[in-house]
Design a protein around this motif. Structure first.
Motif, PDB file in Angstrom:
ATOM      1  N   PHE A  57       0.798  -1.047  -0.022  1.00  0.00           N
ATOM      2  CA  PHE A  57       0.036  -0.025  -0.219  1.00  0.00           C
ATOM      3  C   PHE A  57       0.871   1.091   0.046  1.00  0.00           C
ATOM      4  O   PHE A  57       1.881   1.458   0.916  1.00  0.00           O
ATOM      5  N   TYR A  58       0.772   2.233  -1.024  1.00  0.00           N
ATOM      6  CA  TYR A  58       1.543   3.398  -1.046  1.00  0.00           C
ATOM      7  C   TYR A  58       0.772   4.501  -0.874  1.00  0.00           C
ATOM      8  O   TYR A  58       0.941   5.590  -1.791  1.00  0.00           O
ATOM      9  N   GLY A  77      -5.636   3.849 -10.300  1.00  0.00           N
ATOM     10  CA  GLY A  77      -4.321   3.568  -9.699  1.00  0.00           C
ATOM     11  C   GLY A  77      -4.587   2.659  -8.529  1.00  0.00           C
ATOM     12  O   GLY A  77      -4.024   3.162  -7.450  1.00  0.00           O
ATOM     13  N   ASP A 101      -5.069   0.013 -12.888  1.00  0.00           N
ATOM     14  CA  ASP A 101      -3.721   0.575 -12.722  1.00  0.00           C
ATOM     15  C   ASP A 101      -3.061  -0.328 -13.783  1.00  0.00           C
ATOM     16  O   ASP A 101      -3.445  -1.181 -14.596  1.00  0.00           O
ATOM     17  N   MET A 102      -1.846   0.563 -14.297  1.00  0.00           N
ATOM     18  CA  MET A 102      -1.273   0.250 -15.430  1.00  0.00           C
ATOM     19  C   MET A 102      -0.093  -0.985 -15.237  1.00  0.00           C
ATOM     20  O   MET A 102       0.641  -1.250 -16.161  1.00  0.00           O
ATOM     21  N   THR A 103       0.242  -1.344 -13.894  1.00  0.00           N
ATOM     22  CA  THR A 103       1.382  -1.836 -13.518  1.00  0.00           C
ATOM     23  C   THR A 103       1.054  -3.156 -13.303  1.00  0.00           C
ATOM     24  O   THR A 103       0.322  -3.662 -12.221  1.00  0.00           O
ATOM     25  N   GLN A 106       1.586  -4.960  -9.665  1.00  0.00           N
ATOM     26  CA  GLN A 106       0.431  -4.345  -8.613  1.00  0.00           C
ATOM     27  C   GLN A 106      -0.873  -5.033  -8.516  1.00  0.00           C
ATOM     28  O   GLN A 106      -1.500  -5.580  -7.901  1.00  0.00           O
ATOM     29  N   ILE A 136      -5.331   5.621 -16.466  1.00  0.00           N
ATOM     30  CA  ILE A 136      -6.256   6.419 -16.007  1.00  0.00           C
ATOM     31  C   ILE A 136      -6.444   7.604 -16.946  1.00  0.00           C
ATOM     32  O   ILE A 136      -7.723   8.049 -16.765  1.00  0.00           O
ATOM     33  N   GLU A 137      -5.548   7.959 -17.786  1.00  0.00           N
ATOM     34  CA  GLU A 137      -5.847   8.988 -18.615  1.00  0.00           C
ATOM     35  C   GLU A 137      -6.689   8.403 -19.873  1.00  0.00           C
ATOM     36  O   GLU A 137      -7.376   9.325 -20.373  1.00  0.00           O
ATOM     37  N   ASN A 155      -5.871   7.207  -4.609  1.00  0.00           N
ATOM     38  CA  ASN A 155      -5.171   7.335  -3.253  1.00  0.00           C
ATOM     39  C   ASN A 155      -3.577   7.565  -3.777  1.00  0.00           C
ATOM     40  O   ASN A 155      -2.742   6.459  -4.090  1.00  0.00           O
ATOM     41  N   CYS A 156      -3.442   8.851  -4.100  1.00  0.00           N
ATOM     42  CA  CYS A 156      -1.702   9.255  -4.246  1.00  0.00           C
ATOM     43  C   CYS A 156      -1.461   8.541  -5.530  1.00  0.00           C
ATOM     44  O   CYS A 156      -0.564   7.938  -5.998  1.00  0.00           O
TER      45      CYS A 156
HETATM   46  C1  LIG Z   1       1.607   5.417  -5.118  1.00  0.00           C
HETATM   47  S1  LIG Z   1       0.905   4.083  -5.474  1.00  0.00           S
HETATM   48  C2  LIG Z   1      -0.465   3.920  -4.978  1.00  0.00           C
HETATM   49  C3  LIG Z   1      -1.311   2.915  -5.273  1.00  0.00           C
HETATM   50  C4  LIG Z   1      -2.741   2.570  -4.544  1.00  0.00           C
HETATM   51  N1  LIG Z   1      -3.505   3.548  -5.092  1.00  0.00           N
HETATM   52  C5  LIG Z   1      -2.295   2.456  -2.972  1.00  0.00           C
HETATM   53  O1  LIG Z   1      -2.834   3.392  -2.465  1.00  0.00           O
HETATM   54  O2  LIG Z   1      -1.529   1.784  -2.493  1.00  0.00           O
HETATM   55  C6  LIG Z   1       0.681   4.657  -7.302  1.00  0.00           C
HETATM   56  C7  LIG Z   1      -0.053   3.408  -8.165  1.00  0.00           C
HETATM   57  O3  LIG Z   1      -0.573   4.196  -9.382  1.00  0.00           O
HETATM   58  C8  LIG Z   1      -0.357   3.314 -10.700  1.00  0.00           C
HETATM   59  N2  LIG Z   1      -0.392   4.378 -11.733  1.00  0.00           N
HETATM   60  C9  LIG Z   1       0.558   5.499 -11.816  1.00  0.00           C
HETATM   61  N3  LIG Z   1       0.082   6.233 -12.592  1.00  0.00           N
HETATM   62  C10 LIG Z   1      -0.873   5.561 -13.541  1.00  0.00           C
HETATM   63  C11 LIG Z   1      -1.440   5.848 -14.619  1.00  0.00           C
HETATM   64  N4  LIG Z   1      -1.291   6.853 -15.407  1.00  0.00           N
HETATM   65  N5  LIG Z   1      -2.366   4.888 -14.851  1.00  0.00           N
HETATM   66  C12 LIG Z   1      -2.702   3.925 -14.122  1.00  0.00           C
HETATM   67  N6  LIG Z   1      -2.018   3.654 -13.168  1.00  0.00           N
HETATM   68  C13 LIG Z   1      -1.175   4.465 -12.840  1.00  0.00           C
HETATM   69  C14 LIG Z   1       0.891   2.732 -10.547  1.00  0.00           C
HETATM   70  O4  LIG Z   1       1.127   1.646 -11.189  1.00  0.00           O
HETATM   71  C15 LIG Z   1       0.971   2.308  -8.741  1.00  0.00           C
HETATM   72  O5  LIG Z   1       0.354   1.199  -8.607  1.00  0.00           O
END
Ligand SMILES: C[S@@+](CC[C@H](N)C(=O)[O-])C[C@H]1O[C@@H](n2cnc3c(N)ncnc32)[C@H](O)[C@@H]1O
Length: 363
Positions: A57-58, A77, A101-103, A106, A136-137, A155-156
């Motif tokens: 969780f980040y 995300g 999410d794009m990763t 995760q 997400i875009e 979240n972040c």
């Molecule tokens: C800081 S982490 C937060 C993850 C989650 N929301 C949490 O609270 O644990 C950022 C997450 O957003 C995803 N992410 C960042 N930019 C993104 C984008 N443009 N489209 C989809 N996912 C994205 C990353 O892959 C990552 O898993």
């Protein structure tokens, strides 16, 4: 404008969250762990979530609105899925949760435990969560239809996007009328210099992509979220001297905002139509009062004078998801002038409003 779905920023972020970080202990700044303790009922739910999900969780907040039984939630995300798991409990078996999410790394963690969590911890027949790979875009490319969600959480994450305007515009598109984006992110009190924006660790750790709050509000107005409301704010400090030397005097905040989609009902300023709202005390864990934002705390059963925008948000004409929890009286047939913001309702005791970024009401 970014292209789907390539580009250095996407690659940097995917590598950071998919390969570089193993868990939140590897972070170099506190931005992605700036969340203050969630309310007791949410903490109880979080206690049931599998360890692997929690370790990755980040987030920088707890964007988990209560009172959302049966609604359709989208998490932008979603990462390893913590907030989706919590939302799965909050919406109940008749609600749904979609994480985008794009990763891949995760998403794999999020998907691995979803079914067992829903069946064993929540007692559901099947999982009410699904996880989708996408940007997400470009929610359209992830198959998310117009007007198809009631609540968007995040979240972040928005700070990590190279095109925040597009993210918020997509969020507005996919929300149904009466829906809301309720999300926590990192913001700054000024625009970031180029050197900071090009720093990989500062970007990866949710610092240098932070939107200046003034720019954030301008984007909200442009895409249709006319009156962003702040519900909580915590300052983030950067301890590392090298990173601090790049960000200079900038201050950073984890802020949770609420953006309502109530088409045609939000005005640029608070206007007085003599309307009042009564909170019914029906939201779990909030029997005695409900905090709409840092300037509006509704004590259960007590009529509160509200501006037109607040009336729309809590359910004027039944047009917001919150209308099930409020009774709104009055219409807009008579205008009594500008609404005296801040006078009608007392701020909740928890509201904190650093002067550097200001509060939320009407604008
Ligand atoms: C800081 S982490 C937060 C993850 C989650 N929301 C949490 O609270 O644990 C950022 C997450 O957003 C995803 N992410 C960042 N930019 C993104 C984008 N443009 N489209 C989809 N996912 C994205 C990353 O892959 C990552 O898993």
């Amino acid at each position: 404008m970014v292209d789907c779905c390539e580009g250095d920023t996407f690659k940097l972020v995917q590598d950071y969250y998919g390969k570089v970080l193993e868990n939140s202990g590897n972070l170099k700044t506190s931005a992605c762990t700036a969340a203050s303790a969630p309310p007791p009922r949410i903490r109880q739910i979080l206690g049931k979530i599998p360890g692997e999900v929690l370790e990755k969780f980040y987030g920088c907040g707890a964007p988990l609105p209560e009172g959302i039984q049966g609604l359709r939630v989208l998490d932008l995300g979603s990462g390893s899925g913590r907030d989706c798991y919590a939302a799965a409990a909050l919406v109940g078996e008749s609600g749904t949760v979609t994480g985008v999410d794009m990763t891949s790394e995760q998403l794999e963690v999020a998907e691995r435990h979803a079914s067992d969590f829903c069946k064993e911890q929540l007692g559901y027949k099947q999982s009410n969560m699904r996880f989708v790979k996408g940007h997400i875009e470009f929610l359209d490319k992830a198959g998310i239809q117009d007007d198809s969600l009631d609540i968007i959480i995040s979240n972040c994450v928005v700070n990590l996007s190279p095109d925040k305007h597009r993210v918020l515009s997509e969020a507005y598109r996919v929300l149904a009328a009466g829906g809301e984006m309720y999300f926590s992110d990192v913001y700054s009190d000024r625009r970031m210099p180029k050197e900071a924006q090009e720093h990989e660790v500062l970007w990866g750790e949710c610092i240098s992509g932070a939107l200046y709050t003034g720019d954030f509000k301008a984007i909200c107005h442009q895409v249709g979220f006319a009156d962003p409301r702040q519900i909580s704010i915590n300052e983030i400090t950067i301890q590392d001297p090298e990173l601090k030397s790049i960000t200079g005097n900038a201050r950073f905040f984890s802020i949770t905002y609420r953006l309502f989609k109530v088409p045609g009902m939000l005005e640029p300023a608070c206007e007085d139509y003599g309307q009042f709202a009564i909170y019914k005390g029906t939201i779990p864990g909030q029997k005695h009062a409900y905090q709409l934002d840092d300037g509006h705390n509704f004590v259960t059963g007590k009529p509160v004078l509200v501006c037109g925008n607040s009336a729309a948000m809590v359910g004027e004409q039944g047009k917001s998801w919150l209308s099930r929890h409020f009774q709104v009286t009055g219409d807009r047939s008579v205008h009594y002038g500008a609404f005296p913001c801040g006078l009608a309702t007392a701020p909740s005791p928890s509201a904190a409003k650093p002067s550097a970024v200001g509060g939320s009401c009407c604008g």
